[in-house]
Write a protein that holds these residues in place. Structure first.
Motif, PDB file in Angstrom:
ATOM      1  N   VAL A 101       0.837  -1.200   0.000  1.00  0.00           N
ATOM      2  CA  VAL A 101       0.000   0.000   0.000  1.00  0.00           C
ATOM      3  C   VAL A 101       0.869   1.247   0.000  1.00  0.00           C
ATOM      4  O   VAL A 101       2.087   1.175   0.137  1.00  0.00           O
ATOM      5  CB  VAL A 101      -0.973   0.006   1.205  1.00  0.00           C
ATOM      6  CG1 VAL A 101      -1.918  -1.167   1.136  1.00  0.00           C
ATOM      7  CG2 VAL A 101      -0.206  -0.018   2.524  1.00  0.00           C
ATOM      8  N   GLY A 102       0.202   2.393  -0.130  1.00  0.00           N
ATOM      9  CA  GLY A 102       0.931   3.648  -0.292  1.00  0.00           C
ATOM     10  C   GLY A 102       1.786   4.053   0.875  1.00  0.00           C
ATOM     11  O   GLY A 102       2.653   4.915   0.746  1.00  0.00           O
ATOM     12  N   THR A 103       1.567   3.452   2.046  1.00  0.00           N
ATOM     13  CA  THR A 103       2.360   3.812   3.220  1.00  0.00           C
ATOM     14  C   THR A 103       3.531   2.863   3.447  1.00  0.00           C
ATOM     15  O   THR A 103       4.283   3.025   4.401  1.00  0.00           O
ATOM     16  CB  THR A 103       1.479   3.816   4.484  1.00  0.00           C
ATOM     17  OG1 THR A 103       0.821   2.546   4.600  1.00  0.00           O
ATOM     18  CG2 THR A 103       0.438   4.917   4.414  1.00  0.00           C
ATOM     19  N   ASP A 104       3.674   1.844   2.606  1.00  0.00           N
ATOM     20  CA  ASP A 104       4.772   0.892   2.803  1.00  0.00           C
ATOM     21  C   ASP A 104       6.121   1.578   2.608  1.00  0.00           C
ATOM     22  O   ASP A 104       6.293   2.439   1.739  1.00  0.00           O
ATOM     23  CB  ASP A 104       4.655  -0.279   1.813  1.00  0.00           C
ATOM     24  CG  ASP A 104       3.623  -1.302   2.273  1.00  0.00           C
ATOM     25  OD1 ASP A 104       3.367  -1.374   3.477  1.00  0.00           O
ATOM     26  OD2 ASP A 104       3.074  -2.008   1.415  1.00  0.00           O
ATOM     27  N   CYS A 124       5.357  -4.814  -6.604  1.00  0.00           N
ATOM     28  CA  CYS A 124       3.982  -4.470  -6.268  1.00  0.00           C
ATOM     29  C   CYS A 124       3.000  -5.207  -7.174  1.00  0.00           C
ATOM     30  O   CYS A 124       2.000  -5.759  -6.708  1.00  0.00           O
ATOM     31  CB  CYS A 124       3.785  -2.959  -6.387  1.00  0.00           C
ATOM     32  SG  CYS A 124       2.073  -2.427  -6.133  1.00  0.00           S
ATOM     33  N   ILE A 125       3.279  -5.238  -8.453  1.00  0.00           N
ATOM     34  CA  ILE A 125       2.404  -5.953  -9.395  1.00  0.00           C
ATOM     35  C   ILE A 125       2.356  -7.437  -9.043  1.00  0.00           C
ATOM     36  O   ILE A 125       1.297  -8.079  -9.102  1.00  0.00           O
ATOM     37  CB  ILE A 125       2.880  -5.751 -10.844  1.00  0.00           C
ATOM     38  CG1 ILE A 125       2.798  -4.274 -11.243  1.00  0.00           C
ATOM     39  CG2 ILE A 125       2.065  -6.613 -11.800  1.00  0.00           C
ATOM     40  CD1 ILE A 125       1.410  -3.677 -11.219  1.00  0.00           C
ATOM     41  N   SER A 157      -9.989  -3.813  -3.821  1.00  0.00           N
ATOM     42  CA  SER A 157      -9.360  -2.809  -4.670  1.00  0.00           C
ATOM     43  C   SER A 157      -9.342  -1.464  -3.950  1.00  0.00           C
ATOM     44  O   SER A 157      -9.471  -1.392  -2.726  1.00  0.00           O
ATOM     45  CB  SER A 157     -10.078  -2.724  -6.013  1.00  0.00           C
ATOM     46  OG  SER A 157      -9.377  -1.868  -6.900  1.00  0.00           O
ATOM     47  N   SER A 158      -9.195  -0.408  -4.701  1.00  0.00           N
ATOM     48  CA  SER A 158      -9.014   0.925  -4.123  1.00  0.00           C
ATOM     49  C   SER A 158      -9.626   1.971  -5.038  1.00  0.00           C
ATOM     50  O   SER A 158      -9.740   1.778  -6.258  1.00  0.00           O
ATOM     51  CB  SER A 158      -7.519   1.208  -3.959  1.00  0.00           C
ATOM     52  OG  SER A 158      -7.258   2.585  -3.742  1.00  0.00           O
ATOM     53  N   ILE A 159      -9.987   3.105  -4.445  1.00  0.00           N
ATOM     54  CA  ILE A 159     -10.452   4.224  -5.265  1.00  0.00           C
ATOM     55  C   ILE A 159      -9.391   4.630  -6.286  1.00  0.00           C
ATOM     56  O   ILE A 159      -9.727   5.148  -7.356  1.00  0.00           O
ATOM     57  CB  ILE A 159     -10.832   5.438  -4.397  1.00  0.00           C
ATOM     58  CG1 ILE A 159      -9.681   5.854  -3.468  1.00  0.00           C
ATOM     59  CG2 ILE A 159     -12.089   5.157  -3.609  1.00  0.00           C
ATOM     60  CD1 ILE A 159      -9.939   7.135  -2.690  1.00  0.00           C
ATOM     61  N   TYR A 160      -8.118   4.339  -5.980  1.00  0.00           N
ATOM     62  CA  TYR A 160      -7.063   4.727  -6.911  1.00  0.00           C
ATOM     63  C   TYR A 160      -6.904   3.744  -8.067  1.00  0.00           C
ATOM     64  O   TYR A 160      -6.053   3.945  -8.932  1.00  0.00           O
ATOM     65  CB  TYR A 160      -5.755   4.945  -6.155  1.00  0.00           C
ATOM     66  CG  TYR A 160      -5.865   6.116  -5.216  1.00  0.00           C
ATOM     67  CD1 TYR A 160      -6.242   7.373  -5.690  1.00  0.00           C
ATOM     68  CD2 TYR A 160      -5.645   5.973  -3.857  1.00  0.00           C
ATOM     69  CE1 TYR A 160      -6.392   8.451  -4.831  1.00  0.00           C
ATOM     70  CE2 TYR A 160      -5.791   7.046  -2.990  1.00  0.00           C
ATOM     71  CZ  TYR A 160      -6.168   8.284  -3.487  1.00  0.00           C
ATOM     72  OH  TYR A 160      -6.323   9.338  -2.626  1.00  0.00           O
ATOM     73  N   ASN A 174       4.969  12.217   4.953  1.00  0.00           N
ATOM     74  CA  ASN A 174       5.802  11.107   4.509  1.00  0.00           C
ATOM     75  C   ASN A 174       4.986  10.075   3.731  1.00  0.00           C
ATOM     76  O   ASN A 174       5.431   8.958   3.506  1.00  0.00           O
ATOM     77  CB  ASN A 174       6.494  10.433   5.705  1.00  0.00           C
ATOM     78  CG  ASN A 174       5.488   9.824   6.678  1.00  0.00           C
ATOM     79  OD1 ASN A 174       4.287  10.067   6.580  1.00  0.00           O
ATOM     80  ND2 ASN A 174       5.985   9.045   7.630  1.00  0.00           N
ATOM     81  N   LEU A 175       3.784  10.458   3.350  1.00  0.00           N
ATOM     82  CA  LEU A 175       2.907   9.571   2.601  1.00  0.00           C
ATOM     83  C   LEU A 175       3.093   9.793   1.111  1.00  0.00           C
ATOM     84  O   LEU A 175       3.643  10.804   0.675  1.00  0.00           O
ATOM     85  CB  LEU A 175       1.444   9.825   2.985  1.00  0.00           C
ATOM     86  CG  LEU A 175       1.114   9.700   4.477  1.00  0.00           C
ATOM     87  CD1 LEU A 175      -0.325  10.148   4.726  1.00  0.00           C
ATOM     88  CD2 LEU A 175       1.333   8.273   4.955  1.00  0.00           C
ATOM     89  N   GLY A 176       2.611   8.837   0.322  1.00  0.00           N
ATOM     90  CA  GLY A 176       2.714   8.956  -1.121  1.00  0.00           C
ATOM     91  C   GLY A 176       1.644   8.142  -1.810  1.00  0.00           C
ATOM     92  O   GLY A 176       0.841   7.463  -1.174  1.00  0.00           O
ATOM     93  N   ASN A 177       1.641   8.225  -3.136  1.00  0.00           N
ATOM     94  CA  ASN A 177       0.649   7.507  -3.932  1.00  0.00           C
ATOM     95  C   ASN A 177       1.353   6.963  -5.169  1.00  0.00           C
ATOM     96  O   ASN A 177       1.288   7.549  -6.245  1.00  0.00           O
ATOM     97  CB  ASN A 177      -0.503   8.448  -4.312  1.00  0.00           C
ATOM     98  CG  ASN A 177      -1.731   7.685  -4.756  1.00  0.00           C
ATOM     99  OD1 ASN A 177      -1.677   6.917  -5.705  1.00  0.00           O
ATOM    100  ND2 ASN A 177      -2.833   7.893  -4.062  1.00  0.00           N
ATOM    101  N   PRO A 178       2.016   5.798  -5.021  1.00  0.00           N
ATOM    102  CA  PRO A 178       2.842   5.271  -6.107  1.00  0.00           C
ATOM    103  C   PRO A 178       2.025   4.837  -7.322  1.00  0.00           C
ATOM    104  O   PRO A 178       0.892   4.348  -7.195  1.00  0.00           O
ATOM    105  CB  PRO A 178       3.532   4.053  -5.472  1.00  0.00           C
ATOM    106  CG  PRO A 178       3.347   4.219  -3.999  1.00  0.00           C
ATOM    107  CD  PRO A 178       2.089   4.978  -3.811  1.00  0.00           C
ATOM    108  N   ALA A 179       2.624   4.986  -8.487  1.00  0.00           N
ATOM    109  CA  ALA A 179       1.977   4.543  -9.724  1.00  0.00           C
ATOM    110  C   ALA A 179       1.677   3.055  -9.684  1.00  0.00           C
ATOM    111  O   ALA A 179       0.645   2.597 -10.190  1.00  0.00           O
ATOM    112  CB  ALA A 179       2.878   4.863 -10.917  1.00  0.00           C
ATOM    113  N   ALA A 180       2.573   2.286  -9.062  1.00  0.00           N
ATOM    114  CA  ALA A 180       2.402   0.833  -9.021  1.00  0.00           C
ATOM    115  C   ALA A 180       1.132   0.436  -8.288  1.00  0.00           C
ATOM    116  O   ALA A 180       0.424  -0.500  -8.683  1.00  0.00           O
ATOM    117  CB  ALA A 180       3.614   0.186  -8.356  1.00  0.00           C
ATOM    118  N   TYR A 181       0.817   1.149  -7.200  1.00  0.00           N
ATOM    119  CA  TYR A 181      -0.366   0.813  -6.417  1.00  0.00           C
ATOM    120  C   TYR A 181      -1.630   1.026  -7.246  1.00  0.00           C
ATOM    121  O   TYR A 181      -2.489   0.148  -7.333  1.00  0.00           O
ATOM    122  CB  TYR A 181      -0.406   1.665  -5.148  1.00  0.00           C
ATOM    123  CG  TYR A 181      -1.599   1.366  -4.267  1.00  0.00           C
ATOM    124  CD1 TYR A 181      -1.645   0.210  -3.507  1.00  0.00           C
ATOM    125  CD2 TYR A 181      -2.692   2.231  -4.217  1.00  0.00           C
ATOM    126  CE1 TYR A 181      -2.742  -0.084  -2.700  1.00  0.00           C
ATOM    127  CE2 TYR A 181      -3.788   1.952  -3.422  1.00  0.00           C
ATOM    128  CZ  TYR A 181      -3.807   0.796  -2.667  1.00  0.00           C
ATOM    129  OH  TYR A 181      -4.896   0.503  -1.888  1.00  0.00           O
TER     130      TYR A 181
END
Length: 269
Positions: A101-104, A124-125, A157-160, A174-181
């Motif tokens: 997830v995005g916080t990993d 991630c995939i 799944s996720s809204i993203y 320190n959070l993010g939203n990776p493309a992979a997620y």
């Protein structure tokens, strides 16, 4: 015609929840076991499984655990064999919940796009998308020989997987939203659609699309997040319980290939 209580009963049902040591996995397990199901939690961390077992001790006669790293194909194959022995081959529901997830805290993960790592993207995939594919495929024979109760695959799944992120929310945190997620969650939703057609009529396949869950994130992030949510709060683990019961029980017998969106209205506006 059966009553609602009969349709929602999970007595003698058997199922798998991956990522079972996490908050969402434990909440889903508690809901299912409350209605009579036998649940096998999968997680790569034995410590997390031990904590989950302690937290769910009231259901100890219905709860089992398998330590499995979903990034390793051989582990998944062995895990299915262990599950077969535990359940005597019965499988009514499979909840593909485990995910990066995005916080990993991974190298090249929750960082600006130009710094995101190809290796981390691939990992991630593997966990978020390839593992649900393989696990579901290996479980199909178990679904096919299970003659009572429903046979349901639920992908978390996720809204993203549906909309793009609001990156301004992450500034100064320190959070993010990776493309992979996002990519993996969108892929998981399409896999669900594909599976609902190819797996029918032996199984049903549906998504639960989650919004952000509150876990003591940075206050500035939370405030920005809830300003975009009509219900003015982030989700809690408890919010998933009703959807899990619905999709894993015979209440949803005529539902497949669909998504239940639990986001407080995020994607509605």
């Amino acid at each position: 015609m059966r009553s609602i209580s009969e349709l929602q009963s999970l007595a003698d049902f058997w199922g798998i929840i991956t990522g079972g040591g996490g908050h969402v996995g434990q909440a889903a397990a508690a809901a299912l076991m409350e209605l009579g199901a036998n649940v096998v939690l999968w997680d790569r961390s034995k410590a997390a499984l031990d904590i989950a077992s302690a937290n769910l001790a009231e259901y100890k006669n219905q709860l089992y655990t398998i330590c499995c790293d979903l990034a390793i194909e051989e582990d998944i194959v062995k895990g299915v064999e262990q599950y077969r022995e535990i359940s005597s081959g019965r499988l009514n529901f499979l909840i593909n919940n485990a995910a990066f997830v995005g916080t990993d805290n991974l190298t090249g993960w929750a960082v600006p796009f130009e710094q995101q790592s190809y290796d981390t993207f691939s990992k991630c995939i593997d966990v978020n998308l390839a593992a649900p594919f393989l696990l579901t495929k290996l479980c199909m024979p178990l679904f096919e020989i299970t003659s009572t109760g429903c046979r349901s695959v639920v992908n978390i799944s996720s809204i993203y997987g549906v909309v793009g992120p609001q990156m301004a929310m992450y500034e100064g945190t320190n959070l993010g939203n990776p493309a992979a997620y996002a990519t993996s969650k969108a892929g998981l939703m399409q896999f669900t659609t594909w599976l609902s057609s190819v797996g029918a009529p032996n199984i049903r396949a549906n998504n639960i699309v989650l919004g952000g869950i509150y876990r003591n994130q940075d206050e500035a992030f939370v405030e920005k997040y809830i300003q975009r949510v009509p219900l003015r709060r982030m989700a809690t683990e408890e919010d998933i319980k009703g959807a899990v019961i619905f999709l894993c029980s015979e209440l949803s017998n005529y539902m497949t290939g669909q998504s239940i969106v639990l986001d407080g209205g995020w994607t509605a506006i």
